[in-house]
Design an enzyme around this catalytic site. Structure first.
Site, mmCIF file in Angstrom:
data_model
loop_
_atom_site.group_PDB
_atom_site.id
_atom_site.type_symbol
_atom_site.label_atom_id
_atom_site.label_comp_id
_atom_site.label_asym_id
_atom_site.label_seq_id
_atom_site.Cartn_x
_atom_site.Cartn_y
_atom_site.Cartn_z
ATOM 1 N N ARG A 52 -15.271 -104.587 67.705
ATOM 2 C CA ARG A 52 -14.355 -105.698 67.452
ATOM 3 C C ARG A 52 -13.794 -105.640 66.040
ATOM 4 N NH1 ARG A 52 -18.454 -110.213 69.406
ATOM 5 N NH2 ARG A 52 -19.649 -108.867 68.069
ATOM 6 N N SER A 99 -19.816 -113.387 73.339
ATOM 7 C CA SER A 99 -20.532 -114.243 74.285
ATOM 8 C C SER A 99 -21.109 -115.459 73.577
ATOM 9 C CB SER A 99 -21.658 -113.454 74.964
ATOM 10 O OG SER A 99 -21.138 -112.429 75.767
ATOM 11 N N HIS A 137 -15.206 -107.936 77.165
ATOM 12 C CA HIS A 137 -16.007 -106.970 77.916
ATOM 13 C C HIS A 137 -15.184 -106.354 79.049
ATOM 14 C CE1 HIS A 137 -19.659 -109.564 76.689
ATOM 15 N NE2 HIS A 137 -19.767 -108.416 76.025
ATOM 16 N N LYS A 146 -35.966 -111.385 74.464
ATOM 17 C CA LYS A 146 -34.868 -112.328 74.275
ATOM 18 C C LYS A 146 -34.851 -113.332 75.419
ATOM 19 C CE LYS A 146 -31.817 -109.521 71.489
ATOM 20 N NZ LYS A 146 -30.431 -109.141 71.240
#
Length: 163
Positions: free
Chosen positions: A90, A128, A17, A41
């Site tokens: 990614r 993460s 990040h 969430k």
């Protein structure tokens, strides 16, 4: 003035990040890091903790602001008068989802373009979720997250074990 937004949950912020933040901040006058508060969430860290981590990790960047947001990203972008959304990629597997999201966002708010920044090779595997998995077992996360927040991550898991 070019205003960009780099949105995410940052639960927790990783060096991947930070790589995207550093690069995106050079492309705009102001970069807003939008920390998503999603009521559906259950993040490991509170929104305040995630914002504090990001402030610690980006304190050297004068044109970066960090804020919580809720709701649709394009509405937040309109509110902030942002004209670009930054997204990190990614791997090829990220691209299909991100492309659909970018196209939908552009239909909802044609003023905003999405800019994809490919993650630097050394962080292409990093997420993460991976950091949380390693930390939950007491593994070494020093190569994955900014140094000033390493202990806070371990402390969170110690706190959860006591509950």
């Amino acid at each position: 003035m070019r205003i960009g937004i780099y949105p995410g949950s940052f639960d927790p912020v990783t060096l991947g990040h930070i790589d995207i933040i550093n690069r995106a901040s050079r492309l705009v006058d102001t970069l807003i890091i939008g920390v998503l508060k999603n009521s559906s969430k259950s993040p490991l860290f509170t929104t305040k903790e995630r914002i504090d981590f990001l402030r610690t990790a980006t304190g050297n960047l004068d044109n970066v602001q960090i804020e919580e947001y809720q709701g649709l990203l394009v509405d937040y972008a309109r509110e902030k008068e942002a004209n670009v959304i930054f997204r990190g990629l990614r791997a090829v597997t990220d691209f299909e989802y991100e492309l659909q999201l970018a196209q939908t966002n552009h239909i909802l708010n044609p003023v905003v373009d999405t800019v994809f920044l490919t993650t630097s090779v050394e962080y292409a595997y990093l997420s993460s979720s991976t950091v949380k998995e390693i930390a939950s077992y007491g593994g070494n996360i020093e190569k994955f997250v900014p140094a000033p927040i390493v202990q806070s991550i371990y402390d969170k898991y110690q706190e959860l074990r006591r509950v």
